[in-house]
Design a protein around this motif. Structure first.
Motif, mmCIF file in Angstrom:
data_model
loop_
_atom_site.group_PDB
_atom_site.id
_atom_site.type_symbol
_atom_site.label_atom_id
_atom_site.label_comp_id
_atom_site.label_asym_id
_atom_site.label_seq_id
_atom_site.Cartn_x
_atom_site.Cartn_y
_atom_site.Cartn_z
ATOM 1 N N LYS A 28 0.772 -1.278 -0.140
ATOM 2 C CA LYS A 28 -0.287 -0.167 -0.044
ATOM 3 C C LYS A 28 0.830 1.501 0.071
ATOM 4 C CE LYS A 28 -3.737 -1.882 3.393
ATOM 5 N NZ LYS A 28 -3.975 -2.722 4.285
ATOM 6 N N GLY A 29 -0.193 2.064 -0.153
ATOM 7 C CA GLY A 29 0.893 4.248 -0.044
ATOM 8 C C GLY A 29 1.764 3.896 -1.746
ATOM 9 N N ASP A 30 2.713 4.138 -1.832
ATOM 10 C CA ASP A 30 3.600 4.671 -2.861
ATOM 11 C C ASP A 30 3.985 3.088 -3.672
ATOM 12 O OD1 ASP A 30 3.718 6.787 -1.938
ATOM 13 O OD2 ASP A 30 6.240 6.620 -1.844
ATOM 14 N N LYS A 31 4.154 3.276 -4.633
ATOM 15 C CA LYS A 31 3.736 2.476 -5.806
ATOM 16 C C LYS A 31 5.163 1.643 -7.021
ATOM 17 C CE LYS A 31 -0.514 0.981 -5.062
ATOM 18 N NZ LYS A 31 -0.150 -0.488 -4.520
ATOM 19 N N ILE A 32 5.886 1.140 -6.553
ATOM 20 C CA ILE A 32 7.059 1.311 -6.879
ATOM 21 C C ILE A 32 7.446 -1.232 -8.081
ATOM 22 C CG2 ILE A 32 8.319 2.122 -5.647
ATOM 23 C CD1 ILE A 32 9.885 -0.588 -4.562
ATOM 24 N N GLU A 33 7.395 -0.633 -9.508
ATOM 25 C CA GLU A 33 7.241 -1.843 -10.092
ATOM 26 C C GLU A 33 8.338 -2.828 -9.190
ATOM 27 O OE1 GLU A 33 8.692 -1.232 -14.489
ATOM 28 O OE2 GLU A 33 7.398 0.568 -14.379
ATOM 29 N N ARG A 34 9.611 -2.749 -8.724
ATOM 30 C CA ARG A 34 10.443 -3.815 -8.365
ATOM 31 C C ARG A 34 10.930 -3.733 -7.230
ATOM 32 N NH1 ARG A 34 14.721 -5.557 -10.419
ATOM 33 N NH2 ARG A 34 14.477 -7.208 -10.455
#
Length: 727
Positions: free
Chosen positions: A79-85
Motif C-alpha cells: 500500500k502507499g507509494d508504488k514501485i515496480e520492483r
C-alpha cells in the motif's frame, strides 16, 4: 582388455577419453555457464530465517531446509507509494521494517545512489524516504530513525514524526563529503558508508572528508554506444573527480557527532596523524562509545579509539605497529557485546585476537602456521569464534575456536569452503567448490552437521559434462633462487603428441591468489571456461603465484615491499624457464598476460631482461606507481619522495628492454587505473622504437564491459596469441 589399456594410457597422459564439444568464445562470455550461488542473504533477527531478493520481491526462507517461509515485501500488493520492483533492501535491526531501493545508479565500485523507500512489514505501507536519490542509509537500533547522505550532506529521518532533518550543510562536490568516503577511501579501504548511530540512537557519528586540496583528475567522455550519451555527440565532455596520486595531498579526515535530541554537532577529538586516515568506525554495545580506527600515512601504525559522542573525548584502547604495513583485513573488526575481534599478522601468519572494550587482549586464536582469511562472527552465548582459514595456500576451511582456544574444523570437503552465519550463529551456509565442481551450498548447524542442500548446480554439471574441459592440474616447482612456487595448468589433448605453445596468466598483486582449488579457478573465473577455449585453440594455459601473493605468511607476502614488480616479474620469468624444460612445451612460444596489477607485471616480466616471453597482453596496467593512488601505492611503496629507487623500477623505465609482441588495452574512462598509464607507456615504446598494438575502449571503466565490449576484448587477447605463438 585392449580398450581398457588405451583408456589407462589416456588417463596417465592427462588426456580426456571423452572428446566433448569444445568451448567457444561465446561460451566464455555469454553467462550461460555461470554457476548459481547463494548471494545477498540477510539473516532475520530470530536466527531461524533469512531473507533474499527474488525477482523484485523480498522473500523469507527457513535455515533448516531452505524452503520459502513467507513473503516479506511484494511491490504488487504493498500500500502507499508504488514501485515496480525492489532492487535492494536493508532490514531494520528488529526485522519489522525495511528500506527498499529502486533506480540504483552506481558511482564507483561499491557506492551508488538510489530512490529509497521505507516499508513497514506490519502495516504493508510503502513510503518514500527522501525526495531525491540518496545513498548509504543506516538504521538506528530501535528502527525509528534512518540516516543517509544526499549531495554530500547527512540527513536524518524520524519515522515516528515523519520528519526529515538536515544534519550537515557544508557538503559540496569535490570539496567536502560527510558520511561517505571519497574515491580513494572507498576503493582501497573497501567501504562505502562512514556513518553510524550509537547504541541507543541518541547520537549519529560520521567521518568528514575535506578533499579541497586533493588534485583533480579529468576523464574525457564521448558519445559512445551501449549506452550512448547524446550530450557528447559533437564535443566530448569531462568527468572530474578528486584522485590523490602517490605523494600528493589526501583528503583531511575528521570525526563528528550529532545529538539527535538537542540538534548539536560536535567535532570529536580523534587524533589523526598528518595526512593519515580514519579507515573504519563501529557502533559498540555501549551508547557512550563509538570506535574509530585510524592509520598513519605509511599504514604501519593502527590506533583504535573508544570515543564518547557527547563529551567528544577519544581514548586510545589499542595500537598495532608493524615493520612494513598493516593488511586491510586487520581493520575489518567483528564487534562483540563487550569488545571486538580482529585479524593480525604480527607473528608472521594472520591470526585472531579478541579484545575487551578497554583494549585488554582476552584471547589469541593461533591456528598453527596458517593464515586466517575471514572472521564470520562470535556466538554471544558461548564466546565461540567462527572463521575461515587456509590450511594450505590452495584450500579454505571453516573452523570454530572455543573460549578455551580448542579449535575444531567444521567443513569436510577439500577445496574452498566459505560460510554465511545466521544472526544467532546457530546455523550457517557452507558454500563449497573445487576447480572441477561448481558451488554446492548446504545449510548446516554450527556444529557442522548438514541439514539440507540449498544449491547443487546439478544442471550446470550436466551441461558441462557434454563439453571438452581439459584436465586441471596443480603443481609446484623451485626457482633458481630456491623459492617454491605454486601453479596450475590446463593442457589440450594434443599436448601428449607434440609440443604446444603456452599462455601464462597472472595477477601477482600483494596478498592476491590465483592458484586456488575453487570454481573461481581460471583467468576469468567461472571454472576456467575461457582458458578451456584457449586450450581448444592448441594452447597450454598456466598460472603461477609468485612472491608477494597470499596465504603463505607475512614474510612471503611482504618481501616485495618498496620494490613492487621486481620479484614478481622474476618469478614469472622463472616459471617460464621451468615450463620450457617440459617435454610437451614449445619453449620458443610462451606468452603472458594479465589485467590491472597483472597487466603491470606482464610488462615488467616482458622487460625483465631474460627474453623468455614471445608475446604478451597487458590490460589496464599501472605503468608507473606515481600515477596510482596514495592508499594502495604507499601501503607497499611509501611515497615517491621517500622511495625514488623503488618507483624508478617500472614498465616505462624498462620500455627499451621490452621483448615480445605486445597488445596493450585500456578503457578511456578508467577511474581506477587511469588511461594516462597506457598513454605514457605507449609513448615510451614509440620513442624506444618498439613495435606494439594498442586498443582503446571508448567510455569503458577498469572492468571494460558493456554491450559487446568484453567479448571483443577477449577475442583480441586470444587472436593476439594465435598470431604470435602459433606456428
Amino acid at each position: 582388455m585392449k580398450k581398457t589399456l588405451i583408456l589407462s594410457i589416456l588417463i596417465m597422459l592427462g588426456v580426456s577419453a571423452f572428446a566433448g564439444t569444445p568451448f567457444t568464445l561465446e561460451d566464455a562470455v555469454s553467462g550461460n555457464f555461470r554457476a548459481e550461488r547463494q548471494m545477498f542473504v540477510t539473516s532475520l533477527p530470530d536466527g531461524e530465517h533469512y531473507a533474499c531478493l527474488v525477482k523484485g520481491k523480498v522473500l523469507s526462507y527457513n535455515y533448516k531446509n531452505g524452503k520459502q517461509s513467507g513473503v516479506l515485501f511484494d511491490p504488487a500488493v504493498a500500500k502507499g507509494d508504488k514501485i515496480e520492483r525492489a532492487e535492494s533492501f536493508v532490514m531494520s535491526p528488529s526485522g519489522k521494517k525495511m528500506l527498499i531501493a529502486t533506480e540504483i545508479k552506481y558511482i564507483y565500485r561499491r557506492s551508488f545512489t538510489a530512490v529509497w523507500y521505507i516499508y513497514d512489514c506490519s502495516t504493508n505501507i510503502l513510503a518514500r524516504l527522501s525526495a531525491e536519490p540518496c545513498q548509504s542509509p543506516v538504521w538506528s537500533n530501535d528502527g525509528n530513525k534512518v540516516a543517509y547522505v544526499r549531495g554530500n550532506n547527512i540527513f536524518l529521518y524520524d519515522l515516528t514524526a515523519a520528519k526529515e532533518t538536515q544534519v550537515t550543510f557544508d557538503g559540496k562536490r569535490n570539496e567536502i563529503i560527510n558520511g561517505i568516503p571519497d574515491w580513494v577511501n572507498e576503493e582501497e579501504f573497501g567501504f562505502s558508508c562512514s556513518l553510524c548511530f550509537n547504541a541507543d540512537g541518541t547520537q549519529l557519528c560520521w567521518i568528514k572528508y575535506d578533499e579541497s586540496n586533493v588534485r583533480t583528475y579529468d576523464l574525457q567522455l564521448y558519445k559512445g554506444l551501449k549506452p550512448a550519451n547524446e550530450d557528447y555527440a559533437d564535443y566530448p565532455g569531462y568527468y572530474s573527480y578528486k584522485y590523490p596520486k602517490a605523494g600528493y595531498d589526501n583528503a583531511k579526515v575528521t570525526a563528528w557527532s550529532y545529538d539527535v535530541k538537542l540538534g548539536v554537532t560536535r567535532e570529536l577529538q580523534v587524533p589523526v596523524e598528518a595526512d593519515g586516515y580514519i579507515c573504519r568506525l563501529f557502533q559498540t554495545s555501549d551508547a557512550s562509545n563509538v570506535l574509530f580506527v585510524t592509520l598513519n600515512r605509511h599504514q604501519d601504525k593502527m590506533c583504535v579509539y573508544a570515543t564518547n559522542p557527547v563529551t567528544a573525548v577519544a581514548k586510545l584502547i589499542m595500537k598495532e605497529e608493524v615493520d612494513k604495513y598493516i593488511p586491510e583485513v586487520a581493520y575489518n573488526f567483528v564487534m562483540t557485546d563487550k569488545g571486538f575481534v580482529m585479524i593480525s599478522d604480527r607473528d608472521n601468519f594472520r591470526h585472531i585476537y579478541r579484545y575487551s572494550m578497554d583494549g585488554k587482549l582476552l584471547q589469541k586464536v593461533c591456528p598453527e602456521n596458517m593464515d586466517v582469511t575471514a572472521v564470520y562472527g562470535v556466538d554471544s552465548k558461548t564466546g565461540d569464534i567462527y572463521y575461515q582459514a587456509a590450511p594450505t595456500p590452495m584450500t579454505r576451511h571453516i573452523y570454530v575456536a572455543h573460549r578455551n582456544s580448542k579449535i575444531e574444523r567444521l567443513s569436510v570437503k577439500e577445496g574452498t569452503n566459505s560460510a554465511t552465519f545466521s544472526a544467532t550463529m546457530k546455523y550457517y551456509f557452507n558454500t563449497w567448490s573445487d576447480c572441477n565442481t561448481p558451488y554446492i551450498c548446504t545449510s548446516n548447524t554450527n556444529k557442522g552437521k548438514i541439514l539440507s542442500t540449498i544449491i547443487d548446480n546439478k544442471a550446470l554439471c550436466d551441461k558441462l559434462s557434454q563439453y571438452d574441459m581439459p584436465q586441471k592440474e596443480f603443481f609446484s616447482f623451485t626457482t633458481s633462487e630456491g623459492v617454491v612456487l605454486n601453479g596450475w595448468m590446463m593442457r589440450p589433448s594434443c599436448s601428449s603428441s607434440h609440443k604446444c605453445p603456452v599462455i601464462m596468466h597472472q595477477y601477482s598483486g600483494p596478498s592476491s591468489q590465483q592458484v586456488l582449488d575453487s570454481w573461481r579457478f581460471g583467468s576469468m573465473g567461472e571454472g576456467a571456461i575461457y582458458d578451456a577455449y584457449l586450450c581448444s585453440l592448441g594452447f597450454i594455459v598456466v598460472t603461477v603465484d609468485g612472491r608477494g601473493t597470499g596465504c603463505r605468511g607475512a614474510e612471503f607476502e611482504k618481501c616485495t615491499y618498496l620494490n613492487l614488480g621486481v620479484l614478481e616479474s622474476k618469478d614469472q620469468v622463472e616459471a617460464a624457464l621451468w615450463l620450457a624444460k617440459l617435454d610437451y612445451v614449445d619453449a620458443d612460444h610462451i606468452g603472458i598476460w594479465g589485467w590491472s596489477y597483472g597487466g603491470f607485471n606482464t610488462l615488467m616480466s616482458m622487460s625483465e631482461g631474460r627474453d623468455v616471453f614471445y608475446a604478451g597482453v597487458a590490460i589496464a596496467p599501472p605503468t608507473n606507481w606515481k600515477f596510482y593512488d596514495t592508499v594502495y601505492t604507499e601501503r607497499f611503496m611509501r611515497t615517491p619522495q621517500e622511495n625514488p629507487d623503488g618507483y624508478a623500477e617500472n614498465p616505462i623505465a624498462r620500455a627499451a628492454k621490452l621483448h615480445g609482441k605486445l597488445l596493450l588495452c585500456h578503457g578511456t574512462a578508467d577511474d581506477n587505473v587511469h588511461p594516462q598509464n597506457s598513454y605514457e607507456y605507449s609513448e615510451a615504446l614509440v620513442q624506444a622504437d618498439k613495435d606494439f598494438r594498442e586498443l582503446l575502449y571508448t567510455n569503458r571503466n577498469h572492468s571494460i564491459f558493456g554491450g559487446n565490449t568484453r567479448k571483443h576484448l577477449l577475442r583480441q587477447v586470444a587472436q593476439h596469441f594465435v598470431d604470435a605463438l602459433k606456428k
